[in-house]
Design a protein around this motif. Structure first.
Motif, PDB file in Angstrom:
ATOM      1  N   SER A  64     -14.864  18.771  -4.512  1.00 37.17           N
ATOM      2  CA  SER A  64     -16.079  18.838  -5.317  1.00 37.17           C
ATOM      3  C   SER A  64     -16.365  17.487  -5.941  1.00 37.17           C
ATOM      4  O   SER A  64     -15.668  17.062  -6.863  1.00 37.17           O
ATOM      5  CB  SER A  64     -15.949  19.902  -6.412  1.00 37.17           C
TER       6      SER A  64
ATOM      7  N   ALA B 150     -17.187  17.938  -9.677  1.00 34.42           N
ATOM      8  CA  ALA B 150     -16.014  18.036 -10.550  1.00 34.42           C
ATOM      9  C   ALA B 150     -15.346  16.675 -10.705  1.00 34.42           C
ATOM     10  O   ALA B 150     -14.933  16.310 -11.812  1.00 34.42           O
ATOM     11  CB  ALA B 150     -15.026  19.051  -9.993  1.00 34.42           C
TER      12      ALA B 150
ATOM     13  N   ASN C 114     -14.255  25.426  -8.417  1.00 40.42           N
ATOM     14  CA  ASN C 114     -15.634  25.862  -8.665  1.00 40.42           C
ATOM     15  C   ASN C 114     -16.346  26.266  -7.373  1.00 40.42           C
ATOM     16  O   ASN C 114     -15.724  26.366  -6.322  1.00 40.42           O
ATOM     17  CB  ASN C 114     -16.409  24.766  -9.429  1.00 40.42           C
ATOM     18  N   CYS C 115     -17.648  26.481  -7.466  1.00 46.11           N
ATOM     19  CA  CYS C 115     -18.416  26.952  -6.303  1.00 46.11           C
ATOM     20  C   CYS C 115     -18.411  25.943  -5.148  1.00 46.11           C
ATOM     21  O   CYS C 115     -18.403  26.331  -3.986  1.00 46.11           O
ATOM     22  CB  CYS C 115     -19.841  27.324  -6.707  1.00 46.11           C
TER      23      CYS C 115
ATOM     24  N   TYR D 161     -11.680  31.103 -11.204  1.00 47.44           N
ATOM     25  CA  TYR D 161     -12.741  30.101 -11.274  1.00 47.44           C
ATOM     26  C   TYR D 161     -12.388  29.097 -12.351  1.00 47.44           C
ATOM     27  O   TYR D 161     -11.933  29.460 -13.432  1.00 47.44           O
ATOM     28  CB  TYR D 161     -14.085  30.769 -11.598  1.00 47.44           C
ATOM     29  N   ASP D 162     -12.581  27.842 -12.035  1.00 45.09           N
ATOM     30  CA  ASP D 162     -12.345  26.761 -12.984  1.00 45.09           C
ATOM     31  C   ASP D 162     -13.372  25.686 -12.663  1.00 45.09           C
ATOM     32  O   ASP D 162     -13.424  25.189 -11.545  1.00 45.09           O
ATOM     33  CB  ASP D 162     -10.916  26.241 -12.798  1.00 45.09           C
ATOM     34  N   LEU D 163     -14.161  25.341 -13.637  1.00 44.80           N
ATOM     35  CA  LEU D 163     -15.252  24.391 -13.433  1.00 44.80           C
ATOM     36  C   LEU D 163     -14.785  23.086 -12.798  1.00 44.80           C
ATOM     37  O   LEU D 163     -15.449  22.547 -11.922  1.00 44.80           O
ATOM     38  CB  LEU D 163     -15.955  24.108 -14.771  1.00 44.80           C
TER      39      LEU D 163
ATOM     40  N   HIS E  56     -25.457  24.237  -7.792  1.00 44.31           N
ATOM     41  CA  HIS E  56     -24.694  25.413  -7.380  1.00 44.31           C
ATOM     42  C   HIS E  56     -24.567  25.337  -5.865  1.00 44.31           C
ATOM     43  O   HIS E  56     -25.483  24.882  -5.185  1.00 44.31           O
ATOM     44  CB  HIS E  56     -25.424  26.694  -7.796  1.00 44.31           C
TER      45      HIS E  56
ATOM     46  N   SER F 174     -21.339  30.767 -15.225  1.00 42.37           N
ATOM     47  CA  SER F 174     -20.077  30.518 -14.547  1.00 42.37           C
ATOM     48  C   SER F 174     -19.319  29.353 -15.173  1.00 42.37           C
ATOM     49  O   SER F 174     -18.106  29.256 -15.019  1.00 42.37           O
ATOM     50  CB  SER F 174     -20.300  30.267 -13.053  1.00 42.37           C
TER      51      SER F 174
END
Length: 169
Positions: A135, A138, A120-121, A114-116, A30, A60
């Motif tokens: 990311s 990702a 994302n975070c 939000y989309d993995l 995270h 999430s």
């Protein structure tokens, strides 16, 4: 500035405003951005109803919306470990700290998509720090999905080929 007692030997280094914080959850990381005085900004599921940090972050994965939150780093980390990880500094120039903090503070309390794999975070905090959403987590997942899809397709093709070969007299 508050006392430095929340950053002990288990959590080496004292983050500076604008630093990326990588929090190690079981099976994934995270990401948060350090604001200062022990606070971070991060995205959390909108329907968060549990105080357990690891569980709420895991939710999430299935969420399509997230809430931008300012929280104490120690509360978000919980019993997990973390590190300062400004890993894209060699690729992108960080924005000025004042700009990073201004952009972050503007978003606190807002609901965001939000989309993995695409938003994302980690994308969220790298966009704040660098002006670029990126990311590695990702990208690795997309690569793994592509590999599995290609392998499944190849196995299906081979199975079809073998089936046709065994039907020939």
């Amino acid at each position: 500035m508050e006392s430095n007692d929340r950053f002990d030997l288990e959590h080496p280094g004292e983050p500076q405003p604008g630093d990326l914080i990588e929090i190690f959850r079981p099976g994934y990381q995270h990401w948060a951005l350090y604001l200062g005085d022990g606070y971070i900004i991060n995205v959390a599921p909108v329907d968060e109803g549990t105080p357990a940090a690891s569980f709420s972050s895991a939710k999430s994965v299935f969420s399509r919306k997230a809430l931008v939150k300012m929280q104490l780093l120690k509360d978000v980390v919980g019993t997990d470990s973390y590190r300062i990880n400004n890993k894209y500094d060699d690729k992108y120039s960080p924005l000025a700290v004042e700009e990073i903090i201004r952009r972050a503070e503007f978003l606190i309390g807002q609901e965001v998509s939000y989309d993995l794999l695409g938003n994302n975070c980690e994308h969220f905090v790298t966009l704040l720090r660098y002006g670029e959403a990126e990311s590695d987590q990702a990208s690795r997942a997309i690569g793994a999905i592509g590999f599995v899809t290609a392998a499944a397709g190849a196995l299906s093709f081979l199975g079809l080929f073998q089936h046709r070969s065994s039907q020939r007299p």
